[in-house]
Scaffold this motif. Structure first.
Motif, PDB file in Angstrom:
ATOM      1  N   PRO A 361       0.699  -1.193  -0.037  1.00 33.40           N
ATOM      2  CA  PRO A 361       0.023   0.005  -0.131  1.00 33.40           C
ATOM      3  C   PRO A 361       0.939   1.346   0.056  1.00 33.40           C
ATOM      4  O   PRO A 361       0.356   2.355  -0.518  1.00 33.40           O
ATOM      5  CB  PRO A 361      -0.942  -0.120   1.169  1.00 33.40           C
ATOM      6  CG  PRO A 361      -0.834  -1.550   1.472  1.00 33.40           C
ATOM      7  CD  PRO A 361       0.470  -2.010   1.257  1.00 33.40           C
ATOM      8  N   LEU A 362       2.108   1.285   0.653  1.00 33.28           N
ATOM      9  CA  LEU A 362       2.753   2.384   0.704  1.00 33.28           C
ATOM     10  C   LEU A 362       3.583   2.555  -0.543  1.00 33.28           C
ATOM     11  O   LEU A 362       3.417   3.579  -1.061  1.00 33.28           O
ATOM     12  CB  LEU A 362       3.991   2.262   1.829  1.00 33.28           C
ATOM     13  CG  LEU A 362       5.273   3.408   1.963  1.00 33.28           C
ATOM     14  CD1 LEU A 362       4.276   4.882   2.080  1.00 33.28           C
ATOM     15  CD2 LEU A 362       6.111   2.909   2.901  1.00 33.28           C
ATOM     16  N   GLU A 363       3.984   1.545  -1.430  1.00 32.00           N
ATOM     17  CA  GLU A 363       4.518   1.867  -2.854  1.00 32.00           C
ATOM     18  C   GLU A 363       3.462   2.353  -3.643  1.00 32.00           C
ATOM     19  O   GLU A 363       3.649   3.104  -4.673  1.00 32.00           O
ATOM     20  CB  GLU A 363       5.158   0.304  -3.153  1.00 32.00           C
ATOM     21  CG  GLU A 363       6.085  -0.209  -2.382  1.00 32.00           C
ATOM     22  CD  GLU A 363       6.605  -1.600  -2.674  1.00 32.00           C
ATOM     23  OE1 GLU A 363       5.699  -2.085  -4.007  1.00 32.00           O
ATOM     24  OE2 GLU A 363       7.595  -2.158  -2.642  1.00 32.00           O
ATOM     25  N   GLN A 364       2.231   1.760  -3.568  1.00 32.58           N
ATOM     26  CA  GLN A 364       0.944   2.397  -4.535  1.00 32.58           C
ATOM     27  C   GLN A 364       0.830   3.882  -4.183  1.00 32.58           C
ATOM     28  O   GLN A 364       0.770   4.395  -5.110  1.00 32.58           O
ATOM     29  CB  GLN A 364      -0.128   1.653  -4.076  1.00 32.58           C
ATOM     30  CG  GLN A 364      -1.318   1.938  -4.920  1.00 32.58           C
ATOM     31  CD  GLN A 364      -1.066   1.887  -6.587  1.00 32.58           C
ATOM     32  OE1 GLN A 364      -0.323   0.996  -6.913  1.00 32.58           O
ATOM     33  NE2 GLN A 364      -1.678   2.790  -7.293  1.00 32.58           N
ATOM     34  N   LYS A 365       0.823   4.335  -3.001  1.00 30.27           N
ATOM     35  CA  LYS A 365       0.670   5.587  -2.269  1.00 30.27           C
ATOM     36  C   LYS A 365       1.758   6.488  -3.049  1.00 30.27           C
ATOM     37  O   LYS A 365       1.403   7.525  -3.463  1.00 30.27           O
ATOM     38  CB  LYS A 365       0.581   5.658  -0.799  1.00 30.27           C
ATOM     39  CG  LYS A 365       0.030   6.868  -0.298  1.00 30.27           C
ATOM     40  CD  LYS A 365      -1.619   7.247  -0.914  1.00 30.27           C
ATOM     41  CE  LYS A 365      -2.545   6.470  -0.160  1.00 30.27           C
ATOM     42  NZ  LYS A 365      -3.939   6.697  -0.578  1.00 30.27           N
ATOM     43  N   ILE A 366       3.002   6.016  -2.903  1.00 33.73           N
ATOM     44  CA  ILE A 366       4.125   6.936  -3.388  1.00 33.73           C
ATOM     45  C   ILE A 366       3.987   7.018  -4.947  1.00 33.73           C
ATOM     46  O   ILE A 366       3.977   8.133  -5.682  1.00 33.73           O
ATOM     47  CB  ILE A 366       5.388   6.221  -3.203  1.00 33.73           C
ATOM     48  CG1 ILE A 366       5.667   6.264  -1.659  1.00 33.73           C
ATOM     49  CG2 ILE A 366       6.630   6.940  -3.930  1.00 33.73           C
ATOM     50  CD1 ILE A 366       6.771   5.434  -1.276  1.00 33.73           C
ATOM     51  N   THR A 367       3.459   5.967  -5.416  1.00 36.57           N
ATOM     52  CA  THR A 367       3.319   6.043  -6.922  1.00 36.57           C
ATOM     53  C   THR A 367       2.015   6.954  -7.407  1.00 36.57           C
ATOM     54  O   THR A 367       2.139   7.807  -8.451  1.00 36.57           O
ATOM     55  CB  THR A 367       2.875   4.650  -7.754  1.00 36.57           C
ATOM     56  OG1 THR A 367       3.940   3.601  -7.214  1.00 36.57           O
ATOM     57  CG2 THR A 367       2.629   4.852  -9.116  1.00 36.57           C
TER      58      THR A 367
END
Length: 450
Positions: A361-367
């Motif tokens: 979820p953090l990777e997706q939010k950064i993207t």
């Protein structure tokens, strides 16, 4: 640039090495140490088999490519010697060339000659170095686009618009008595300047995204001790780079790593836990962490979701409230005790570091936050470094000064000076105007053989 230069243009130790020679006497001088054909009588852009000689001794079996001016990289005669890649052999051939009145090239001198001879502009020259140093496919694409001249053409187009304005102002200043010449009034200048300003603003915005493509996103992980900062770094890197213990204050200095996230580099810095401490070494680490807040492109504010907010958490949240940041609530595999309404205006994501999927979820939010797909989209008008972007911003400031001059009803020749300064700053980006110190500094960063 009257002398002939040479340098090894490939990394030493490979199967094949290439030595590049450039200058008006390049073909003649290489021919003096080559045994096979007379290179001075051969056609341009041809390849020839033979031997490099040191007097009567054969040094190596080689393939030599000759390229005659002006259709070469430097716009001079160029010879490329492809030899076996051993260090001893390659350096021996270079030594023989240098003994035949050929000078060792300075760093970036081949590309510098290409610029000075008008083959490329400064944007293209700097893109050559970018292409050598790229770390992602997206950065490679940007460097290729700049090398093809797409952003250079945009800068030239903006300069032409300014030249048209300046020319009309000059005509009206020099020949005010000619009624058939278009009279430049403030009403006519303002919309033209506004249009150019808009184009420059778009270019600045795109270029700042381009810098992220090229250099990566400087990502700071910050939080109080024992909230899982180092575990997040380790999960991103998929290795145990940072020491993880239950002892508060384990991380006392920076721990850094780089990952490729959807084609964009994240340059991650794990910092010391933020707390009051009497430990001198730990305090230095805390102060360093706080000092990096203003330098980061992205801040990950890590909270322990399994406990209520503390004064330390609230201090960090306040310290980062005006930054590009994500509040990372860690340990969502446990019961959540944090009252998120206290920071509901922030970007929040829940994660855990038990598994790789836990930080997805953090990777997706950064993207989502950096709109990676837009950065990697078809728009190619990106400048690639601080020098170029700074000049672009200065050009914009000059145009805004011209706007102010018009609003203040300054004489038109005073407004003209600001417009001309903007035109000159744009010229510095592509190298239409430059000084020797700039070129020396720029090309000194290149490898010797480029």
């Amino acid at each position: 640039m009257e002398d002939t230069i040479a340098a090894i243009s490939t990394a030493l130790g490979g199967a094949i090495s290439m030595i590049r020679v450039s200058g008006s006497k390049a073909i003649e001088k290489v021919n003096n140490v080559f045994k096979s054909k007379d290179l001075t009588k051969e056609a341009s852009h041809t390849v020839h088999y033979g031997y490099i000689m040191d007097k009567d001794e054969i040094i190596d079996e080689v393939l030599i490519t000759i390229m005659k001016a002006p259709k070469t990289y430097t716009v001079e005669d160029v010879v490329e010697i492809n030899c076996h890649g051993g260090i001893t052999t390659t350096t021996k051939i270079l030594q023989i060339l240098l003994e035949n009145n050929i000078r060792l090239a300075q760093p970036g001198e081949f590309t510098k000659r290409a610029f000075l001879n008008g083959r490329i502009d400064l944007i293209k020259a700097e893109s050559v170095m970018d292409l050598i140093n790229v770390k992602t496919q997206e950065a490679r694409k940007m460097a290729i686009n700049n090398l093809k001249g797409q952003v250079s053409d945009k800068i030239k187009e903006l300069r032409e618009m300014l030249v048209k304005i300046l020319s009309n102002i000059e005509v009206n200043i020099d020949y005010p008595e000619y009624e058939d010449i278009e009279t430049i009034t403030t009403k006519e200048i303002i919309p033209q300047l506004k249009h150019i300003e808009k184009e420059i603003k778009i270019l600045i915005e795109n270029s700042q995204k381009g810098q992220l493509l090229k250099d990566g996103i400087k990502t700071l992980i910050i939080g109080k001790p024992n909230v899982g900062k180092s575990s997040i770094l380790n999960k991103f890197l998929q290795e145990e780079k940072a020491i993880v213990t239950d002892i508060a204050g384990t991380t006392r200095d920076f721990v850094e790593g780089t990952i490729n996230l959807n084609g964009i580099l994240l340059n991650i810095i794990d910092t010391a836990g933020i707390r009051k401490t009497k430990d001198v070494v730990e305090k230095i680490g805390v102060d360093k962490a706080l000092s990096l807040i203003d330098e980061a492109n992205l801040i990950l504010v890590v909270l322990n979701g399994n406990e209520s907010l503390t004064l330390e958490d609230e201090f960090i949240l306040d310290k980062t409230k005006n930054t590009k940041s994500i509040v990372v609530v860690n340990k969502n595999d446990l019961k959540t005790k944090i009252n998120k309404t206290k920071f509901k205006d922030r970007i929040i994501v829940d994660i855990n570091t038990k598994t790789l999927d836990g930080i997805k979820p953090l990777e997706q939010k950064i993207t989502e936050l950096f709109q990676f797909e837009k950065i990697k989209g078809p728009e190619t008008n990106y400048l690639s470094n601080i020098r170029q972007i700074s000049l672009l911003k200065e050009a914009l400031v000059s145009l805004k000064n011209a706007d102010k001059g018009i609003a203040d009803k300054q004489p038109i020749d005073m407004v003209e000076l600001d417009i001309k300064q903007s035109w000159e700053k744009l010229g510095e980006i592509i190298g239409a105007t430059y000084n020797d110190e700039l070129l020396d500094n720029l090309f000194s960063k290149f490898c010797v053989g480029k």
